[in-house]
Scaffold this active site. Structure first.
Site, PDB file in Angstrom:
ATOM      1  N   ASP A 171      83.197-135.313 -34.599  1.00  0.00           N
ATOM      2  CA  ASP A 171      83.322-136.315 -33.795  1.00  0.00           C
ATOM      3  C   ASP A 171      84.109-137.196 -34.257  1.00  0.00           C
ATOM      4  OD1 ASP A 171      82.769-137.703 -31.314  1.00  0.00           O
ATOM      5  OD2 ASP A 171      81.101-138.620 -32.229  1.00  0.00           O
TER       6      ASP A 171
ATOM      7  N   GLU B  72      76.157-133.021 -42.031  1.00  0.00           N
ATOM      8  CA  GLU B  72      75.407-132.466 -41.163  1.00  0.00           C
ATOM      9  C   GLU B  72      75.651-131.018 -40.803  1.00  0.00           C
ATOM     10  OE1 GLU B  72      76.365-134.878 -37.536  1.00  0.00           O
ATOM     11  OE2 GLU B  72      75.191-136.448 -38.090  1.00  0.00           O
TER      12      GLU B  72
ATOM     13  N   TYR C 201      69.174-140.403 -35.072  1.00  0.00           N
ATOM     14  CA  TYR C 201      69.701-141.232 -33.787  1.00  0.00           C
ATOM     15  C   TYR C 201      68.627-141.500 -32.768  1.00  0.00           C
ATOM     16  CZ  TYR C 201      74.387-141.341 -35.911  1.00  0.00           C
ATOM     17  OH  TYR C 201      75.607-141.597 -36.471  1.00  0.00           O
TER      18      TYR C 201
ATOM     19  N   GLU D   9      73.084-142.529 -41.687  1.00  0.00           N
ATOM     20  CA  GLU D   9      73.881-142.797 -40.315  1.00  0.00           C
ATOM     21  C   GLU D   9      72.559-143.099 -39.331  1.00  0.00           C
ATOM     22  OE1 GLU D   9      76.373-140.081 -38.256  1.00  0.00           O
ATOM     23  OE2 GLU D   9      77.185-139.302 -40.266  1.00  0.00           O
TER      24      GLU D   9
END
Length: 590
Positions: free
Chosen positions: A163, A409, A463, A499
């Protein structure tokens, strides 16, 4: 690989500036041997810089395939009889180099340096033509991986599973440098702290000669230790240590023997790093990571290294109270690590292995294999191994680097992940036994992850409240805490949340703190912080992201990723002040 430097025996010349440049959308250049003359239809392109945004056209921004760089170089007459090397600090993602009409080197991997020994082709005092073709295509066998689709109209379109935008070109400095014929090829240093003393274990590799002396000096030039062997241990009593916030550096001076000796001076920080249970120790003291995931990303220049932006970013890190960052998701320019060395900033150093996960990317390759490991093969793992070894070879002597992250990831739920990663973890430890090894795991509970036990530190990208339980921070807080406690119970290792965050469009505010507002970004960060403060094993918090950054096209991105606590042009959002209050304990904007 040693960085070029000027010493009594070495000289270097930067080849930065405006190069001749040509796009090659039809891949004609190699077949037509463009390196044999001036590039057809060339324009001027700055180096270092990503080329994508400089010409201000859609074709340049979206180009997939080869581009060509060329310039003429005059080799100083005083270099006659010396070894001459052409070095590229980075070429994304692969390159071939010609000196006049002769191919002198090629390299795979967009973020680590490579060198071409051109001694046999140099005519001192004469001008030579240097030509480089750079290919930005990502394939399932490259790191990072990707897919190139050929559209019905013949255009190529790159798909990748990470991303951030696939900027390309000569992102970092190009050097021409010289050494004596017999020269210091490499130096490896590891340090250990015992009470008030330190030990420096070193190994010097000399091409064609031998070591005459090795001298360790303090920052003021005072000699602290000396040896006359290519390998050994230097004892430093009452040592001044490198530590977070205080980048004290010694200097290891290496000289070779012979009538034409070589000299190299390596900055050395005396410090050690260990994992003890659920603690991360630097010089025997517990360390808590405060900081960010970052990107090398700026308007127009893309990923091109810029000293001005670098120094400003470090000033903002200091302003906000950060002590560390992760080089997400690739090795940064060596200038960045050198600056961190001098200023005591701690770094988690990461390979370009991002995107080994189809599920996160929400896209599959033609034929729809169910997961990434059904699409990649041993060639991909060989490229991954090469990236790990090049990262360690380049950055092993930087005291700021305290841990290697070998992937971001990946699909760590598949059973195929374990045989893929086991040899990579072993290779990272073999390349450097002195630092812990980690990877950044995304949104998988511990009972589904099959590889985290292989690593020294649990690094989690989470997240909750954004991609999971969007807008529901009460649920996000409860489920995040439950999951982190389960990681503690199962592994008992240090946890760094590498993150966490939410997109926020600068200037969008709401009394109800709705998603995409600055207010929601602040509330989400504070939710995570309450959880961190209740769990002793959480030893680090790296917000995603330091600043907004460019991404590929997508309906879930408005002019890029907006999770930065600073805008892309480095203006603070409300979250920056909230973090400053947490990390520095002050509301003052100064």
């Amino acid at each position: 690989m040693l960085r070029p430097q000027d010493t009594s025996s070495r000289e270097r010349v930067r080849l930065d500036g405006l190069w001749a440049f040509a796009f090659d959308p039809a891949d004609r250049g190699r077949a037509e041997e463009w390196w044999r003359g001036d590039l057809p239809g060339a324009v001027e392109m700055p180096v270092p810089a990503s080329y994508n945004d400089v010409p201000a056209t859609r074709e340049a921004h979206d180009h997939v395939g080869d581009v060509w760089y060329q310039r003429h170089v005059r080799v100083p007459a005083r270099w006659d009889g010396r070894r001459v090397v052409l070095r590229f600090d980075a070429a994304a993602h692969r390159a071939v180099v010609w000196w006049n009409d002769v191919e002198v080197g090629r390299h795979e991997g967009g973020y680590t340096p490579f060198e071409c020994d051109v001694t046999a082709h140099v005519r001192s005092g004469e001008t030579a033509r240097v030509t480089v073709v750079v290919d930005n295509r990502l394939h399932l066998t490259s790191i990072p991986p990707g897919i190139v689709d050929v559209l019905p109209d013949g255009r190529r379109r790159q798909r990748y599973f990470h991303d951030f935008f696939n900027y390309a070109g000569l992102h970092r400095t190009v050097w021409l440098y010289t050494t004596p014929p017999e020269y210091v090829e490499d130096i490896t240093v590891t340090t250990e702290v015992t009470g008030a003393d330190a030990q420096v274990r070193y190994r010097v590799d000399v091409a064609g000669g031998r070591v005459a002396e090795v001298v360790l000096r303090d920052a003021d030039g005072t000699e602290r230790a000396r040896a006359a062997a290519a390998e050994g241990t230097l004892e430093v009593a009452d040592a001044k240590l490198w530590r977070p916030g205080h980048g004290h550096l010694h200097h290891l001076e290496v000289r070779t023997a012979g009538a034409d000796p070589d000299e190299y001076v390596l900055p050395v920080g005396l410090r050690d790093v260990r994992v003890d249970g659920d603690r991360f120790l630097i010089n025997g003291e517990p360390f808590r990571f405060r900081g960010f995931g970052k990107h090398e990303d700026g308007a127009v220049r893309g990923k091109g290294h810029d000293d001005v932006l670098m120094v400003h970013d470090f000033a903002l890190l200091r302003w906000i109270g950060a002590n560390s960052f992760r080089t997400s998701h690739y090795p940064y320019a060596e200038e960045v690590l050198e600056y961190a060395d001098r200023h005591g900033v701690v770094i988690i150093d990461e390979t370009p292995a991002v995107g080994l996960n189809f599920e996160i990317a929400h896209t599959l390759v033609p034929g729809d294999p169910e997961h990434i490991f059904a699409a990649v093969d041993d060639t991909t793992r060989a490229a991954h191994l090469h990236a790990i070894r090049e990262l360690v070879a380049r950055d092993k002597n930087h005291p700021s680097v305290v841990m290697w992250s070998i992937a971001n990831e990946p699909d760590s739920a598949r059973p195929e992940a374990r045989p893929y990663f086991e040899p990579l973890v072993a290779a990272a430890r073999a390349a450097d036994p002195s630092r812990p090894v980690c990877f950044a795991q995304v949104q998988l509970p511990p009972d589904r992850d099959v590889i985290s036990d292989l690593f020294d530190v649990i690094c989690l990208n989470r997240y909750n409240g954004w991609y999971v339980d969007t807008g529901d921070l009460a649920t996000a807080e409860r489920e995040l805490e439950a999951e982190l406690r389960e990681w503690v119970r199962r592994h008992g290792k240090p946890i760094i949340v590498t993150e966490y965050g939410a997109d926020a469009v600068a200037g969008v505010r709401s009394v109800t703190a709705g998603t995409w507002t600055e207010d929601y970004q602040v509330e989400l960060l504070e939710t995570f912080h309450r959880v961190f403060d209740r769990i002793d094993s959480v030893v680090g918090e790296h917000v995603w992201n330091f600043a907004d950054f460019a991404t590929g096209y997508g309906v879930n991105r408005v002019d890029g990723n907006k999770k930065g606590v600073f805008t892309r042009d480095r203006r603070p959002k409300s979250a920056a002040f909230a973090l400053r209050r947490r990390w520095r304990g002050t509301d003052s904007p100064q």
